[in-house]
Design an enzyme around this catalytic site. Sequence first.
Site, PDB file in Angstrom:
ATOM      1  N   ASN A 136       0.222  -7.383   7.023  1.00 51.90           N
ATOM      2  CA  ASN A 136       1.348  -8.934   6.501  1.00 51.90           C
ATOM      3  C   ASN A 136       2.092  -8.796   6.723  1.00 51.90           C
ATOM      4  O   ASN A 136       2.745 -10.493   6.733  1.00 51.90           O
ATOM      5  CB  ASN A 136       1.192  -7.853   4.562  1.00 51.90           C
ATOM      6  CG  ASN A 136       2.167  -7.089   4.430  1.00 51.90           C
ATOM      7  OD1 ASN A 136       1.881  -6.610   5.342  1.00 51.90           O
ATOM      8  ND2 ASN A 136       2.747  -6.964   3.377  1.00 51.90           N
ATOM      9  N   GLU A 170       6.017   3.930   2.305  1.00 51.26           N
ATOM     10  CA  GLU A 170       6.820   2.507   1.357  1.00 51.26           C
ATOM     11  C   GLU A 170       5.611   1.910   1.414  1.00 51.26           C
ATOM     12  O   GLU A 170       4.264   1.342   1.790  1.00 51.26           O
ATOM     13  CB  GLU A 170       6.682   1.615   2.175  1.00 51.26           C
ATOM     14  CG  GLU A 170       7.925   0.267   1.982  1.00 51.26           C
ATOM     15  CD  GLU A 170       7.085  -1.048   1.677  1.00 51.26           C
ATOM     16  OE1 GLU A 170       6.508  -1.380   0.621  1.00 51.26           O
ATOM     17  OE2 GLU A 170       7.012  -1.730   2.567  1.00 51.26           O
ATOM     18  N   CYS A 216       4.352  -6.962  -0.351  1.00 51.87           N
ATOM     19  CA  CYS A 216       4.540  -5.449  -1.421  1.00 51.87           C
ATOM     20  C   CYS A 216       5.860  -5.850  -2.406  1.00 51.87           C
ATOM     21  O   CYS A 216       5.828  -5.486  -3.251  1.00 51.87           O
ATOM     22  CB  CYS A 216       5.155  -4.355  -0.788  1.00 51.87           C
ATOM     23  SG  CYS A 216       6.217  -3.977  -0.011  1.00 51.87           S
ATOM     24  N   GLU A 224      14.136   2.825   3.871  1.00 50.84           N
ATOM     25  CA  GLU A 224      14.342   2.176   5.237  1.00 50.84           C
ATOM     26  C   GLU A 224      15.109   0.643   5.570  1.00 50.84           C
ATOM     27  O   GLU A 224      15.720   0.618   4.800  1.00 50.84           O
ATOM     28  CB  GLU A 224      12.513   1.412   5.742  1.00 50.84           C
ATOM     29  CG  GLU A 224      11.655   2.585   6.134  1.00 50.84           C
ATOM     30  CD  GLU A 224       9.958   2.045   6.069  1.00 50.84           C
ATOM     31  OE1 GLU A 224       9.594   2.485   7.278  1.00 50.84           O
ATOM     32  OE2 GLU A 224       9.665   0.666   5.406  1.00 50.84           O
TER      33      GLU A 224
END
Length: 491
Positions: free
Chosen positions: A165, A264, A298, A472
Amino acid sequence: MNKTAPFEGLSFDPAGLPADLWIDGTWRPADGGKRIDVLDPSTGKVITSVADASIEDAMQAVAAAGKAAEGWKMTAPRQRGEILRRCFELMIEKRDMLAELISLENGKSLTDAKGEVTYAAEFFRWFSEEAVRLNGDIYTAPSGANKIVVEHQPIGIAVLVTPWNFPAAMATRKIAPALAAGCTVILKPATETPLTAYVLADIYREAGVPAGVVNVVTTSRAGATVSAMLHDSRVRKLSFTGSTEVGRKLLREAADTVISSSMELGGNAPFIVFDDADLEAALDGAMVAKMRNGGEACTAANRFYVQNGIRDAFAKGLTERMAALKVGAGYDPKTQCGPLINQDAVERIGGLVEDAVSNGAEVLAGGKASGGEGFYFLPTVMTGVPAHARIMNEEIFGPVAAITGFDTEDEVVAAANDTEYGLIAYVFTRDIGRGMRVSERLESGMVGLNRGLVSDPAAPFGGVKQSGLGREGAHHGIMEFCETKYIAVSW
């Protein structure tokens, strides 16, 4: 393959893009010569093909990373930082071409793609600065018997697994901190969007990243290939972005050799609007939180909880905005909402909408696939969606907004937290006290308070519960690729 009608208007010929494995600073065909077709989701047609790596190919990438590890670890932090800074500069110089490529293989609008390139490049600039600030500590032991010295060393070879994505940003968000810390890496990008990863590999080469420090392999046998790399004793880090389901499997694999893992994973983001919110600001935020990348993110708002005093006005405003979006090919400059990634995604989202309607939800806009070639689903707004509907409990990953009402603060906080996920949440209210109170009560790694966009390379990105492990971005991002060493010293 020559450029054909679906790709007219691009500034490059897809047939001229790098499409072999990038191992030890060279382009290599896959073992056995196998290839993977890459589709244009705007038309469903083949763009080109890329190498389909075998397990042996992946192990050669691990060997290359191992050979380069000591030299890169010993490279001065300033030199590593300057190389990362050059990666940033080259990405910005090539932004238009990279955006077109992302739109071509991913389907997102050019506006979104340009935003992704800028965001992705910023990780190199941010971590070029962090490379020289990886400070340790020195202090006296409480007993006074010795000094305590703490330093941060590169964790070792890292396997990076990224989704389709955000084909640029999900790669640079991992590669930049890994390289800043002194690690070498093997990137396994998604087979739906591998071309961006290979073009970026050529940028790293041009920027001066030494051979073997970054390796890129695409494979149709992801499970077996990643498992083989994780079971090699030279590999010490796994960083994965993707679904919670796959993340659980990878954690089991990593457990065999006790590999440090950053995850993640999925989200089910609540978007909470209180009666006192600035309606226009909330609608602006909703369009960003829901429709960035066409909802295939997400961080996308999944469940819209709108206090009943403002619910009808919010639903009306969101319906007008969603219905007005121009749907089309990602690389068409006029497009505001591109296609989904594949036909499976169209059918899955259609099933979620049908389930919600069967449970009493009302469709105010869209609600169906657009038909024709390509993988399109119309921007959709639904209201009156019950809590037990699948769409309130599963990650949508598409242009669908599901609205339900609420009365009290306690009620909405309980509803928002009633999920296994905890990546991000959004809150809109003019009462900053309530906004901060609710933000602290939400079981979420990130909160957008009166904002529909929170992603920033300078901020720690990550979730709680089954939305992930680790962070991150920010200084936290480089620490994910470090081991902390304590040395007891007497002098």
